[in-house]
Design an enzyme around this catalytic site. Structure first.
Site, PDB file in Angstrom:
ATOM      1  N   CYS A 136      65.888  -3.598 -20.556  1.00 24.13           N
ATOM      2  CA  CYS A 136      66.540  -2.932 -19.419  1.00 24.13           C
ATOM      3  C   CYS A 136      67.543  -1.893 -19.920  1.00 24.13           C
ATOM      4  CB  CYS A 136      67.235  -3.969 -18.542  1.00 24.13           C
ATOM      5  SG  CYS A 136      68.115  -3.250 -17.145  1.00 24.13           S
ATOM      6  N   CYS A 139      70.696  -1.634 -17.864  1.00 24.51           N
ATOM      7  CA  CYS A 139      71.659  -2.719 -18.111  1.00 24.51           C
ATOM      8  C   CYS A 139      72.367  -2.539 -19.451  1.00 24.51           C
ATOM      9  CB  CYS A 139      70.958  -4.070 -18.134  1.00 24.51           C
ATOM     10  SG  CYS A 139      69.838  -4.357 -16.762  1.00 24.51           S
ATOM     11  N   ASP A 140      71.620  -2.183 -20.481  1.00 32.31           N
ATOM     12  CA  ASP A 140      72.145  -2.297 -21.844  1.00 32.31           C
ATOM     13  C   ASP A 140      72.319  -0.975 -22.589  1.00 32.31           C
ATOM     14  OD1 ASP A 140      72.226  -5.051 -21.543  1.00 32.31           O
ATOM     15  OD2 ASP A 140      70.143  -5.291 -22.184  1.00 32.31           O
TER      16      ASP A 140
HETATM   17  C1  LIG Z   1      68.748  -9.745 -20.512  1.00 31.15           C
HETATM   18  C2  LIG Z   1      68.969  -9.127 -19.164  1.00 31.15           C
HETATM   19  C3  LIG Z   1      70.131  -8.443 -18.929  1.00 31.15           C
HETATM   20  C4  LIG Z   1      70.360  -7.879 -17.677  1.00 31.15           C
HETATM   21  N1  LIG Z   1      71.537  -7.232 -17.472  1.00 31.15           N
HETATM   22  C5  LIG Z   1      71.799  -6.724 -16.241  1.00 31.15           C
HETATM   23  C6  LIG Z   1      73.033  -6.082 -15.965  1.00 31.15           C
HETATM   24  O1  LIG Z   1      73.884  -5.953 -16.849  1.00 31.15           O
HETATM   25  N2  LIG Z   1      73.245  -5.615 -14.703  1.00 31.15           N
HETATM   26  C7  LIG Z   1      72.311  -5.729 -13.715  1.00 31.15           C
HETATM   27  O2  LIG Z   1      72.564  -5.321 -12.577  1.00 31.15           O
HETATM   28  N3  LIG Z   1      71.113  -6.316 -13.939  1.00 31.15           N
HETATM   29  C8  LIG Z   1      70.844  -6.813 -15.174  1.00 31.15           C
HETATM   30  N4  LIG Z   1      69.628  -7.397 -15.427  1.00 31.15           N
HETATM   31  C9  LIG Z   1      68.631  -7.414 -14.346  1.00 31.15           C
HETATM   32  C10 LIG Z   1      68.969  -8.537 -13.345  1.00 31.15           C
HETATM   33  O3  LIG Z   1      69.187  -9.723 -14.051  1.00 31.15           O
HETATM   34  C11 LIG Z   1      67.851  -8.704 -12.331  1.00 31.15           C
HETATM   35  O4  LIG Z   1      67.625  -7.475 -11.662  1.00 31.15           O
HETATM   36  C12 LIG Z   1      68.228  -9.758 -11.302  1.00 31.15           C
HETATM   37  O5  LIG Z   1      68.513 -10.988 -11.932  1.00 31.15           O
HETATM   38  C13 LIG Z   1      67.106  -9.978 -10.294  1.00 31.15           C
HETATM   39  O6  LIG Z   1      67.506 -10.990  -9.443  1.00 31.15           O
HETATM   40  P1  LIG Z   1      66.459 -11.859  -8.625  1.00 31.15           P
HETATM   41  O7  LIG Z   1      67.280 -12.866  -7.889  1.00 31.15           O
HETATM   42  O8  LIG Z   1      65.563 -10.998  -7.857  1.00 31.15           O
HETATM   43  O9  LIG Z   1      65.528 -12.582  -9.698  1.00 31.15           O
HETATM   44  P2  LIG Z   1      65.821 -13.434 -11.004  1.00 31.15           P
HETATM   45  O10 LIG Z   1      67.145 -13.211 -11.558  1.00 31.15           O
HETATM   46  O11 LIG Z   1      64.623 -13.192 -11.859  1.00 31.15           O
HETATM   47  O12 LIG Z   1      65.777 -14.949 -10.481  1.00 31.15           O
HETATM   48  C14 LIG Z   1      64.598 -15.538 -10.052  1.00 31.15           C
HETATM   49  C15 LIG Z   1      64.812 -17.037 -10.005  1.00 31.15           C
HETATM   50  O13 LIG Z   1      63.676 -17.635  -9.389  1.00 31.15           O
HETATM   51  C16 LIG Z   1      63.351 -18.814 -10.097  1.00 31.15           C
HETATM   52  N5  LIG Z   1      61.956 -19.131  -9.846  1.00 31.15           N
HETATM   53  C17 LIG Z   1      60.849 -18.463 -10.281  1.00 31.15           C
HETATM   54  N6  LIG Z   1      59.750 -19.092  -9.858  1.00 31.15           N
HETATM   55  C18 LIG Z   1      60.171 -20.173  -9.155  1.00 31.15           C
HETATM   56  C19 LIG Z   1      59.497 -21.218  -8.479  1.00 31.15           C
HETATM   57  N7  LIG Z   1      58.164 -21.293  -8.456  1.00 31.15           N
HETATM   58  N8  LIG Z   1      60.228 -22.173  -7.857  1.00 31.15           N
HETATM   59  C20 LIG Z   1      61.577 -22.114  -7.861  1.00 31.15           C
HETATM   60  N9  LIG Z   1      62.267 -21.132  -8.502  1.00 31.15           N
HETATM   61  C21 LIG Z   1      61.568 -20.191  -9.132  1.00 31.15           C
HETATM   62  C22 LIG Z   1      63.658 -18.471 -11.544  1.00 31.15           C
HETATM   63  O14 LIG Z   1      63.810 -19.652 -12.302  1.00 31.15           O
HETATM   64  C23 LIG Z   1      64.948 -17.705 -11.371  1.00 31.15           C
HETATM   65  O15 LIG Z   1      66.016 -18.598 -11.324  1.00 31.15           O
HETATM   66  C24 LIG Z   1      69.377  -7.979 -16.654  1.00 31.15           C
HETATM   67  C25 LIG Z   1      68.181  -8.660 -16.908  1.00 31.15           C
HETATM   68  C26 LIG Z   1      67.981  -9.234 -18.148  1.00 31.15           C
HETATM   69  C27 LIG Z   1      66.682  -9.986 -18.418  1.00 31.15           C
END
Ligand SMILES: Cc1cc2nc3c(=O)[nH]c(=O)nc-3n(C[C@H](O)[C@H](O)[C@H](O)COP(=O)(O)OP(=O)(O)OC[C@H]3O[C@@H](n4cnc5c(N)ncnc54)[C@H](O)[C@@H]3O)c2cc1C
Length: 325
Positions: A136, A139-140
């Protein structure tokens, strides 16, 4: 729907999208159930400092931010369950979501299962994640001021990441396994005309070098078989993301060619009463704050849907009573 076991809403996923939806739904006294998965907190659990989530002047550690969100949702009555949804049935109401242990019935569902970056799956790449290896740039990228970085990939997102990284890095090398690019002509031209970007094509990444942090990358020329090392401090995989949607596609939720859930009218899916939020439907922004924003929207849309449906149901009861008198 009078069954006491039928929840108002089951939220699947506990990243920023699912937990923000849970905070809103819990404050609306809907007693949401969050199936948090086996690794609650989502993608930000894998990172250290998050510097762009509003409200934290000095940044906040990713796991701390997610722990705060979990506690905030619980404070208002959300039930966080550490179980993974393994199947769903959205063809009948109440909806059913099954985990390995339990079947949850719900009037509404919010899908917030996120997405995962695709990797080359080299041992060294996985070992150095968060130590110079990232998927990302938004992000980084900031952490690579005046450093040399490589972007792996040949599509539009690789070009976009490469261009973005030139704001910080002094040199960006795009490494692509073929001669031809999947990227659109305009994106490719923009990258090619950027003096900070150079290209190595027809090359395969063999290893990310470094013990405690990224120091270089070993690549192989596919045509000659020759190997060489490029010194870099940052490695950005830009070979796409895979949204976590298999079980929902099987339950009738429409997904696009890449598996992202299709969004109709803000946060609605093709099935009435099933809503979506976050990276699972968003190949474009992929940020914690945009996922949270959509979680808020999904919860408000879901709340409105439940209110409208309860009105319809109560009207039907009234009408039945009227017809009896
Ligand atoms: C290393 C890293 C660094 C990042 N740094 C930043 C940053 O600095 N700033 C920023 O804005 N964004 C950052 N991001 C991006 C950000 O983390 C994502 O955009 C954000 O987390 C997306 O949120 P979400 O809730 O849609 O999904 P996710 O964070 O992907 O969460 C999805 C959740 O669903 C759960 N899940 C999946 N399948 C199932 C299932 N079948 N049953 C139950 N639960 C399930 C997973 O376990 C997880 O807990 C970073 C991403 C990464 C990987």
């Amino acid at each position: 729907m009078n069954n006491a076991n039928v929840k108002n809403v089951v939220i699947i996923g506990s990243g920023p999208a699912g937990l923000t939806a849970a905070i809103y739904a819990a404050r609306a006294e809907l007693k949401p159930v969050v199936l948090a998965g086996l690794t609650p907190g989502g993608q930000l659990m894998q990172t250290t400092e998050v510097e762009n989530f509003p409200g934290f002047i000095n940044g906040i550690m990713g796991p701390q931010l997610m722990d705060n969100m979990i506690k905030q949702a619980e404070r208002f009555g959300a039930e966080i369950i550490l179980e993974n949804a393994v199947s769903a049935d959205f063809f009948k109401k109440p909806f059913s979501v099954k985990t390995d242990k339990t079947e949850y019935l719900a009037k509404a569902v919010i899908i917030a299962t996120g997405a995962e970056a695709n990797w080359l799956n080299l041992e060294s790449e996985q070992r150095l994640r968060g130590k110079g290896v990232s998927a990302c740039a938004t992000c980084d990228g900031f952490f690579f001021k005046d450093k040399e970085v490589a972007v792996i990939g040949g599509g539009d997102s690789a070009m976009e990441e490469a261009n973005f990284l030139t704001k910080f890095a002094k040199k960006v090398t795009v490494i692509h396994r073929r001669e031809e690019f999947r990227a659109s002509k305009i994106m490719l031209e923009r990258a090619k005309s950027n003096p900070k970007i150079s290209f190595v094509t027809n090359a395969q990444v063999l290893e990310v070098l470094g013990e405690k942090s990224v120091e270089g990358i070993k690549i192989k020329d596919n045509a000659t078989g020759g190997e060489k090392t490029i010194p870099i401090q940052g490695y950005f995989a830009a070979i796409g993301h895979t949204p976590t949607t298999k079980i929902f596609a099987a339950a009738g939720i429409k997904v696009d060619q890449k598996g992202y859930i299709e969004v109709l009218n803000h946060t609605r899916t093709n099935i009435e009463g099933v809503f979506v939020a976050g990276d699972v439907s968003d190949p474009r922004y992929r940020q914690a704050v945009s996922a949270s924003g959509m979680g808020c929207m999904a919860a408000l849309d879901m709340e409105k849907y439940l209110a409208e449906h309860e009105e319809i149901e109560s009207k039907t009861v009234e009408q039945v009573q009227e017809s009896k008198t």
